[in-house]
Design a protein around this motif. Structure first.
Motif, PDB file in Angstrom:
ATOM      1  N   VAL A  25       0.408  -8.633 -11.583  1.00  0.00           N
ATOM      2  CA  VAL A  25      -0.926  -8.059 -11.674  1.00  0.00           C
ATOM      3  C   VAL A  25      -0.796  -6.788 -12.501  1.00  0.00           C
ATOM      4  N   LEU A  26      -1.619  -6.674 -13.544  1.00  0.00           N
ATOM      5  CA  LEU A  26      -1.573  -5.506 -14.416  1.00  0.00           C
ATOM      6  C   LEU A  26      -2.691  -4.543 -14.059  1.00  0.00           C
ATOM      7  N   VAL A  27      -2.326  -3.276 -13.897  1.00  0.00           N
ATOM      8  CA  VAL A  27      -3.272  -2.227 -13.533  1.00  0.00           C
ATOM      9  C   VAL A  27      -2.972  -1.004 -14.379  1.00  0.00           C
ATOM     10  N   LEU A  28      -4.002  -0.228 -14.674  1.00  0.00           N
ATOM     11  CA  LEU A  28      -3.812   1.022 -15.402  1.00  0.00           C
ATOM     12  C   LEU A  28      -3.741   2.185 -14.422  1.00  0.00           C
ATOM     13  N   VAL A  29      -2.992   3.219 -14.794  1.00  0.00           N
ATOM     14  CA  VAL A  29      -2.939   4.434 -13.979  1.00  0.00           C
ATOM     15  C   VAL A  29      -4.363   4.982 -13.854  1.00  0.00           C
ATOM     16  N   ASP A  30      -4.715   5.416 -12.649  1.00  0.00           N
ATOM     17  CA  ASP A  30      -6.028   5.996 -12.349  1.00  0.00           C
ATOM     18  C   ASP A  30      -7.179   5.007 -12.488  1.00  0.00           C
ATOM     19  N   HIS A  31      -6.892   3.720 -12.411  1.00  0.00           N
ATOM     20  CA  HIS A  31      -7.918   2.679 -12.411  1.00  0.00           C
ATOM     21  C   HIS A  31      -7.747   1.833 -11.156  1.00  0.00           C
ATOM     22  N   ALA A  32      -8.799   1.141 -10.798  1.00  0.00           N
ATOM     23  CA  ALA A  32      -8.760   0.282  -9.609  1.00  0.00           C
ATOM     24  C   ALA A  32      -9.229  -1.119  -9.968  1.00  0.00           C
ATOM     25  N   ASN A  48       6.274   0.284  -3.254  1.00  0.00           N
ATOM     26  CA  ASN A  48       6.388   1.703  -3.599  1.00  0.00           C
ATOM     27  C   ASN A  48       4.989   2.294  -3.719  1.00  0.00           C
ATOM     28  N   PRO A  49       4.511   2.982  -2.680  1.00  0.00           N
ATOM     29  CA  PRO A  49       3.164   3.538  -2.704  1.00  0.00           C
ATOM     30  C   PRO A  49       2.967   4.652  -3.720  1.00  0.00           C
ATOM     31  N   ALA A  50       4.041   5.153  -4.329  1.00  0.00           N
ATOM     32  CA  ALA A  50       3.884   6.146  -5.390  1.00  0.00           C
ATOM     33  C   ALA A  50       3.423   5.475  -6.687  1.00  0.00           C
ATOM     34  N   ILE A  51       3.621   4.169  -6.816  1.00  0.00           N
ATOM     35  CA  ILE A  51       3.216   3.434  -8.018  1.00  0.00           C
ATOM     36  C   ILE A  51       1.830   2.836  -7.853  1.00  0.00           C
ATOM     37  N   ALA A  52       1.552   2.239  -6.701  1.00  0.00           N
ATOM     38  CA  ALA A  52       0.251   1.603  -6.466  1.00  0.00           C
ATOM     39  C   ALA A  52      -0.181   1.820  -5.022  1.00  0.00           C
ATOM     40  N   GLY A  70       5.037   2.090 -13.620  1.00  0.00           N
ATOM     41  CA  GLY A  70       6.144   1.381 -13.006  1.00  0.00           C
ATOM     42  C   GLY A  70       5.752   0.017 -12.495  1.00  0.00           C
ATOM     43  N   VAL A  71       6.695  -0.582 -11.779  1.00  0.00           N
ATOM     44  CA  VAL A  71       6.507  -1.917 -11.208  1.00  0.00           C
ATOM     45  C   VAL A  71       6.869  -1.840  -9.734  1.00  0.00           C
ATOM     46  N   THR A  72       6.050  -2.446  -8.900  1.00  0.00           N
ATOM     47  CA  THR A  72       6.342  -2.566  -7.477  1.00  0.00           C
ATOM     48  C   THR A  72       5.884  -3.948  -7.028  1.00  0.00           C
ATOM     49  N   ASN A  73       6.025  -4.240  -5.751  1.00  0.00           N
ATOM     50  CA  ASN A  73       5.588  -5.546  -5.272  1.00  0.00           C
ATOM     51  C   ASN A  73       4.514  -5.387  -4.208  1.00  0.00           C
ATOM     52  N   LEU A  74       3.761  -6.443  -4.021  1.00  0.00           N
ATOM     53  CA  LEU A  74       2.690  -6.501  -3.038  1.00  0.00           C
ATOM     54  C   LEU A  74       2.929  -7.747  -2.195  1.00  0.00           C
ATOM     55  N   ILE A  75       2.938  -7.594  -0.869  1.00  0.00           N
ATOM     56  CA  ILE A  75       3.201  -8.696   0.049  1.00  0.00           C
ATOM     57  C   ILE A  75       2.035  -8.820   1.019  1.00  0.00           C
ATOM     58  N   LEU A  83       4.930 -15.003   5.526  1.00  0.00           N
ATOM     59  CA  LEU A  83       4.602 -14.612   4.166  1.00  0.00           C
ATOM     60  C   LEU A  83       3.530 -15.533   3.592  1.00  0.00           C
ATOM     61  N   LEU A  84       2.403 -14.962   3.202  1.00  0.00           N
ATOM     62  CA  LEU A  84       1.331 -15.730   2.576  1.00  0.00           C
ATOM     63  C   LEU A  84       1.379 -15.625   1.060  1.00  0.00           C
ATOM     64  N   ALA A  85       1.729 -14.446   0.552  1.00  0.00           N
ATOM     65  CA  ALA A  85       1.729 -14.236  -0.898  1.00  0.00           C
ATOM     66  C   ALA A  85       2.594 -13.037  -1.243  1.00  0.00           C
ATOM     67  N   GLU A  86       3.141 -13.078  -2.461  1.00  0.00           N
ATOM     68  CA  GLU A  86       3.899 -11.954  -2.993  1.00  0.00           C
ATOM     69  C   GLU A  86       3.667 -11.893  -4.487  1.00  0.00           C
ATOM     70  N   SER A  87       3.347 -10.714  -4.975  1.00  0.00           N
ATOM     71  CA  SER A  87       3.098 -10.510  -6.403  1.00  0.00           C
ATOM     72  C   SER A  87       3.743  -9.216  -6.867  1.00  0.00           C
ATOM     73  N   LEU A  88       4.022  -9.155  -8.156  1.00  0.00           N
ATOM     74  CA  LEU A  88       4.443  -7.901  -8.761  1.00  0.00           C
ATOM     75  C   LEU A  88       3.192  -7.148  -9.202  1.00  0.00           C
ATOM     76  N   VAL A  89       3.216  -5.846  -9.058  1.00  0.00           N
ATOM     77  CA  VAL A  89       2.144  -4.989  -9.554  1.00  0.00           C
ATOM     78  C   VAL A  89       2.752  -4.128 -10.648  1.00  0.00           C
ATOM     79  N   ARG A  90       2.224  -4.264 -11.858  1.00  0.00           N
ATOM     80  CA  ARG A  90       2.712  -3.503 -13.003  1.00  0.00           C
ATOM     81  C   ARG A  90       1.643  -2.487 -13.382  1.00  0.00           C
ATOM     82  N   VAL A  91       2.007  -1.204 -13.314  1.00  0.00           N
ATOM     83  CA  VAL A  91       1.057  -0.140 -13.618  1.00  0.00           C
ATOM     84  C   VAL A  91       1.449   0.495 -14.950  1.00  0.00           C
TER      85      VAL A  91
END
Length: 150
Positions: A25-32, A48-52, A70-75, A83-91
């Motif tokens: 999942v691609l996200v921009l800094v300071d965007h939702a 990593n809550p410092a990234i997303a 950075g990159v973190t994961n979402l579970i 476990l229902l889902a796992e994705s990478l979050v790229r900010v």
């Protein structure tokens, strides 16, 4: 109970583990971004809550906000911990309206929408970042009444 831990935006959906372990999942800094959670999701974890950061809303929806590059994961887990889902979050950075000025080793950023104004960005020089950030904090405190005299 829903546990919301940790990001500016996630893609359209969280991928189910059996479909794609490396869904990003691609996200921009300071965007939702608004993302639909898998059915029966009860717990949401961000590596990593410092990234997303995420905020779980009603009806199986969550808001993901980008905090830093950075990159973190979402579970997503169900009520039994399955476990229902796992994705990478790229900010990443929003670069379309930001002008970067490099002065030797010091960097300054300006938001040009359309007139260029100082805009502290991650990676700016410490002095510039501190001065712009302090001005923004002071202005926001005054606007909310926190800086008003009693």
């Amino acid at each position: 109970m829903i546990l919301a831990i940790a990001g500016s935006g996630i893609g359209s959906a969280v991928a189910a583990p059996q479909e794609s372990q490396n869904e990003s999942v691609l996200v921009l800094v300071d965007h939702a971004k608004v993302v639909r959670l898998p059915e029966k999701a009860q717990t949401v974890i961000v590596g990593n809550p410092a990234i997303a950061d995420v905020s779980v809303q009603r009806n199986g929806v969550m808001v993901v906000t980008g905090k830093s590059f950075g990159v973190t994961n979402l579970i997503a887990l169900d009520g039994t911990g399955t476990l229902l889902a796992e994705s990478l979050v790229r900010v990443g950075a929003a670069s379309d309206a930001v002008l970067t000025v490099q002065r030797g080793m010091e960097r300054e950023s300006y938001s040009c929408t359309p007139t260029c104004q100082p805009s502290a960005q991650l990676g700016d020089g410490q002095k510039y970042f501190g001065e712009v950030g302090a001005q923004a904090t002071s202005r926001n405190s005054q606007a909310t009444g926190a800086g008003a005299s009693k």
